[in-house]
Design an enzyme around this catalytic site. Structure first.
Site, mmCIF file in Angstrom:
data_model
loop_
_atom_site.group_PDB
_atom_site.id
_atom_site.type_symbol
_atom_site.label_atom_id
_atom_site.label_comp_id
_atom_site.label_asym_id
_atom_site.label_seq_id
_atom_site.Cartn_x
_atom_site.Cartn_y
_atom_site.Cartn_z
ATOM 1 N N ALA A 27 71.903 68.276 25.908
ATOM 2 C CA ALA A 27 71.484 67.197 26.824
ATOM 3 C C ALA A 27 72.642 66.301 27.249
ATOM 4 O O ALA A 27 72.435 65.319 27.940
ATOM 5 C CB ALA A 27 70.386 66.364 26.168
ATOM 6 N N GLY A 54 75.163 68.455 32.599
ATOM 7 C CA GLY A 54 74.539 69.477 33.433
ATOM 8 C C GLY A 54 73.019 69.468 33.440
ATOM 9 O O GLY A 54 72.372 68.423 33.584
ATOM 10 N N ARG A 95 76.630 68.314 21.001
ATOM 11 C CA ARG A 95 77.708 68.046 20.042
ATOM 12 C C ARG A 95 78.454 66.760 20.356
ATOM 13 O O ARG A 95 78.944 66.091 19.468
ATOM 14 C CB ARG A 95 78.715 69.213 20.035
ATOM 15 C CG ARG A 95 78.145 70.520 19.501
ATOM 16 C CD ARG A 95 79.029 71.690 19.859
ATOM 17 N NE ARG A 95 79.190 71.776 21.315
ATOM 18 C CZ ARG A 95 79.945 72.675 21.933
ATOM 19 N NH1 ARG A 95 80.626 73.552 21.234
ATOM 20 N NH2 ARG A 95 80.025 72.680 23.252
ATOM 21 N N ASN A 130 68.172 74.799 26.124
ATOM 22 C CA ASN A 130 69.110 74.808 27.250
ATOM 23 C C ASN A 130 70.565 74.995 26.817
ATOM 24 O O ASN A 130 71.364 75.539 27.585
ATOM 25 C CB ASN A 130 68.931 73.476 28.008
ATOM 26 C CG ASN A 130 70.078 73.163 28.932
ATOM 27 O OD1 ASN A 130 70.200 73.747 30.002
ATOM 28 N ND2 ASN A 130 70.970 72.252 28.519
ATOM 29 N N TYR A 159 78.429 87.568 28.338
ATOM 30 C CA TYR A 159 77.562 86.463 28.786
ATOM 31 C C TYR A 159 76.257 87.035 29.344
ATOM 32 O O TYR A 159 75.164 86.566 28.986
ATOM 33 C CB TYR A 159 78.267 85.591 29.840
ATOM 34 C CG TYR A 159 77.357 84.495 30.353
ATOM 35 C CD1 TYR A 159 76.997 83.433 29.523
ATOM 36 C CD2 TYR A 159 76.832 84.537 31.637
ATOM 37 C CE1 TYR A 159 76.133 82.430 29.971
ATOM 38 C CE2 TYR A 159 75.971 83.537 32.099
ATOM 39 C CZ TYR A 159 75.621 82.490 31.254
ATOM 40 O OH TYR A 159 74.767 81.508 31.703
ATOM 41 N N PRO A 212 68.338 80.311 36.303
ATOM 42 C CA PRO A 212 69.069 79.789 37.463
ATOM 43 C C PRO A 212 70.157 80.745 37.943
ATOM 44 O O PRO A 212 70.728 81.518 37.166
ATOM 45 C CB PRO A 212 69.707 78.495 36.936
ATOM 46 C CG PRO A 212 69.055 78.213 35.606
ATOM 47 C CD PRO A 212 68.633 79.553 35.076
ATOM 48 N N VAL A 270 74.627 77.004 39.652
ATOM 49 C CA VAL A 270 74.369 75.561 39.574
ATOM 50 C C VAL A 270 75.704 74.884 39.283
ATOM 51 O O VAL A 270 76.392 75.271 38.331
ATOM 52 C CB VAL A 270 73.407 75.218 38.404
ATOM 53 C CG1 VAL A 270 72.951 73.772 38.495
ATOM 54 C CG2 VAL A 270 72.222 76.170 38.336
ATOM 55 N N THR A 311 77.771 72.504 37.572
ATOM 56 C CA THR A 311 77.740 71.631 36.376
ATOM 57 C C THR A 311 79.119 71.779 35.708
ATOM 58 O O THR A 311 80.070 72.205 36.361
ATOM 59 C CB THR A 311 76.645 72.118 35.396
ATOM 60 O OG1 THR A 311 76.974 73.477 35.024
ATOM 61 C CG2 THR A 311 75.253 72.098 36.000
HETATM 62 P P1 NDP Z 1 77.098 72.477 31.076
HETATM 63 O O1 NDP Z 1 78.373 73.004 30.522
HETATM 64 O O2 NDP Z 1 77.159 71.411 32.111
HETATM 65 O O3 NDP Z 1 76.163 71.967 29.885
HETATM 66 C C1 NDP Z 1 76.009 72.727 28.716
HETATM 67 C C2 NDP Z 1 75.337 71.886 27.658
HETATM 68 O O4 NDP Z 1 75.191 72.700 26.490
HETATM 69 C C3 NDP Z 1 76.154 70.679 27.270
HETATM 70 O O5 NDP Z 1 75.296 69.587 27.081
HETATM 71 C C4 NDP Z 1 76.791 71.080 25.942
HETATM 72 O O6 NDP Z 1 76.932 69.928 25.133
HETATM 73 C C5 NDP Z 1 75.699 71.978 25.363
HETATM 74 N N1 NDP Z 1 76.210 72.904 24.368
HETATM 75 C C6 NDP Z 1 77.110 73.906 24.526
HETATM 76 N N2 NDP Z 1 77.337 74.490 23.342
HETATM 77 C C7 NDP Z 1 76.563 73.852 22.423
HETATM 78 C C8 NDP Z 1 76.359 73.989 21.034
HETATM 79 N N3 NDP Z 1 77.011 74.910 20.319
HETATM 80 N N4 NDP Z 1 75.485 73.157 20.421
HETATM 81 C C9 NDP Z 1 74.827 72.229 21.130
HETATM 82 N N5 NDP Z 1 74.974 72.031 22.436
HETATM 83 C C10 NDP Z 1 75.836 72.840 23.073
HETATM 84 O O7 NDP Z 1 76.330 73.758 31.640
HETATM 85 P P2 NDP Z 1 74.891 73.947 32.333
HETATM 86 O O8 NDP Z 1 74.139 72.691 32.345
HETATM 87 O O9 NDP Z 1 75.127 74.647 33.593
HETATM 88 O O10 NDP Z 1 74.261 74.985 31.321
HETATM 89 C C11 NDP Z 1 73.012 74.789 30.683
HETATM 90 C C12 NDP Z 1 72.358 76.137 30.465
HETATM 91 O O11 NDP Z 1 72.097 76.735 31.735
HETATM 92 C C13 NDP Z 1 73.202 77.146 29.694
HETATM 93 O O12 NDP Z 1 72.360 77.853 28.811
HETATM 94 C C14 NDP Z 1 73.738 78.067 30.786
HETATM 95 O O13 NDP Z 1 74.023 79.348 30.296
HETATM 96 C C15 NDP Z 1 72.560 78.075 31.732
HETATM 97 N N6 NDP Z 1 72.841 78.468 33.093
HETATM 98 C C16 NDP Z 1 73.756 77.797 33.868
HETATM 99 C C17 NDP Z 1 73.977 78.192 35.165
HETATM 100 C C18 NDP Z 1 75.006 77.549 36.043
HETATM 101 O O14 NDP Z 1 75.355 78.143 37.083
HETATM 102 N N7 NDP Z 1 75.492 76.340 35.716
HETATM 103 C C19 NDP Z 1 73.221 79.303 35.767
HETATM 104 C C20 NDP Z 1 72.315 79.951 34.859
HETATM 105 C C21 NDP Z 1 72.119 79.525 33.595
HETATM 106 P P3 NDP Z 1 78.130 69.628 24.116
HETATM 107 O O15 NDP Z 1 79.365 70.252 24.681
HETATM 108 O O16 NDP Z 1 78.166 68.127 24.069
HETATM 109 O O17 NDP Z 1 77.661 70.215 22.838
HETATM 110 C C1 8X3 Z 2 75.303 81.250 35.147
HETATM 111 C C2 8X3 Z 2 75.227 81.953 36.445
HETATM 112 O O1 8X3 Z 2 76.074 83.971 37.724
HETATM 113 O O2 8X3 Z 2 77.730 82.397 36.878
HETATM 114 O O3 8X3 Z 2 74.437 81.819 34.234
HETATM 115 O O4 8X3 Z 2 76.590 83.908 35.407
HETATM 116 S S1 8X3 Z 2 76.457 83.120 36.597
#
Ligand code: NDP
Ligand code: 8X3
Length: 258
Positions: free
Chosen positions: A15, A18, A39, A92, A158, A188, A191, A193
């Protein structure tokens, strides 16, 4: 300050940035109590302050690495009684690290992705599901990806982790059916982020290039979809939702002129 007892509780992993952060704001606006985990403690503090100031939210902050099995179990067991009625879990937290052909893969990167995206999701779910079963209700939202539907060049591990999330989601839905727990997958496309900055290990320029020339999704677009899926009547479930920018036809087919 809103009344804890009357409101529902959502737990969101990842949280601090992103999609997870946007989801926290969306549910806060809708008066949910929030369990926010990530974290980076300082980022969570900033988010909690903002949510409390703007919406008077009730928040339980949990600094947690989802890939640390013992810590996940310990911190979830230690939730105060009133926080143990969790209505919605948004799994997430996740990341991509690196974009290499399989033969040049960095094994540490593979392990981070598998440990977070697959094992972390399982550890958190394993700790929360018994609480939902006790309440005979709940909704789990797993964040997959278009990458889980189609493998793309250099995406190998991935893509594999997100295909695993798809399969685990289907299995969870079957096992939890008789307990009245809904399970949904949100997948998704692109996105904007911190995702690509993390994937490219801090190379901001390379990350920015991913989103140049088209309009990517915003984290808020996904947060709105998550909220929509969670706000449907009890007898309706969305099993799976693939959401892409209009400019994206497939994982790697993006019209950079749109
Ligand atoms: P961000 O990098 O912006 O956010 C990722 C979040 O995950 C951060 O809050 C980070 O917090 C947390 N995180 C990562 N590793 C850990 C861990 N080991 N323990 C706890 N928290 C963790 O990326 P997104 O918001 O884009 O990604 C969110 C989800 O959406 C992911 O699962 C990603 O695979 C998925 N996704 C993203 C897409 C995109 O294009 N952006 C498309 C499809 C799916 P912190 O570092 O503080 O721990
Ligand atoms: C994140 C979207 O296409 O970069 O899951 O892998 S992609």
């Amino acid at each position: 300050m809103s009344d804890f007892k009357l409101n529902k509780t959502v737990m969101i992993t990842g949280a601090s940035a992103g999609i997870g952060k946007a989801t926290a704001f969306k549910f806060a606006k809708e008066d949910y109590n929030l369990i926010l985990t990530a974290r980076r403690s300082e980022l969570l503090d900033e988010i909690c302050d903002s949510l409390q100031q703007n919406y008077g939210s009730h928040i339980y902050k949990m600094v947690l690495d989802v890939s640390d099995k013992d810590e996940v179990e310990k911190q979830i067991n230690a939730l105060p009684y009133e926080w143990k009625k969790i209505d919605i879990l948004v799994n997430n937290a996740g990341l991509a690290v690196g974009l290499n052909p399989i033969q040049q893969g960095v094994i540490d990167d593979w392990e981070r992705m598998i440990d977070t995206n697959v094992k972390g999701l399982l550890y958190v779910s394993r700790a929360i599901i018994p609480l939902m079963i006790e309440n005979a209700s709940g909704h789990i939202i797993n964040i997959g990806s278009i990458a889980g539907r189609e493998a793309y060049m250099n995406g190998n591990v991935y893509c594999g982790t997100k295909a695993a999330v798809d399969s685990i989601t289907k299995g969870m839905r079957i096992d939890l059916l008789k307990h009245g727990i809904k399970v949904s997958l949100i997948e998704p496309g692109a996105v904007e982020t911190e995702f690509s900055v993390v994937r490219f290990k801090g190379d901001q320029e390379r990350a920015d290039n991913v989103y140049k020339g088209f309009i990517p999704l915003k984290a808020e677009d996904i947060a709105d979809a998550i909220y929509y899926v969670c706000s449907l009547p009890k007898h309706v479930n969305i099993n799976d939702m693939l959401i892409v920018p209009t400019a994206q036809a497939a994982a790697t087919i993006i019209d950079k002129n749109l």
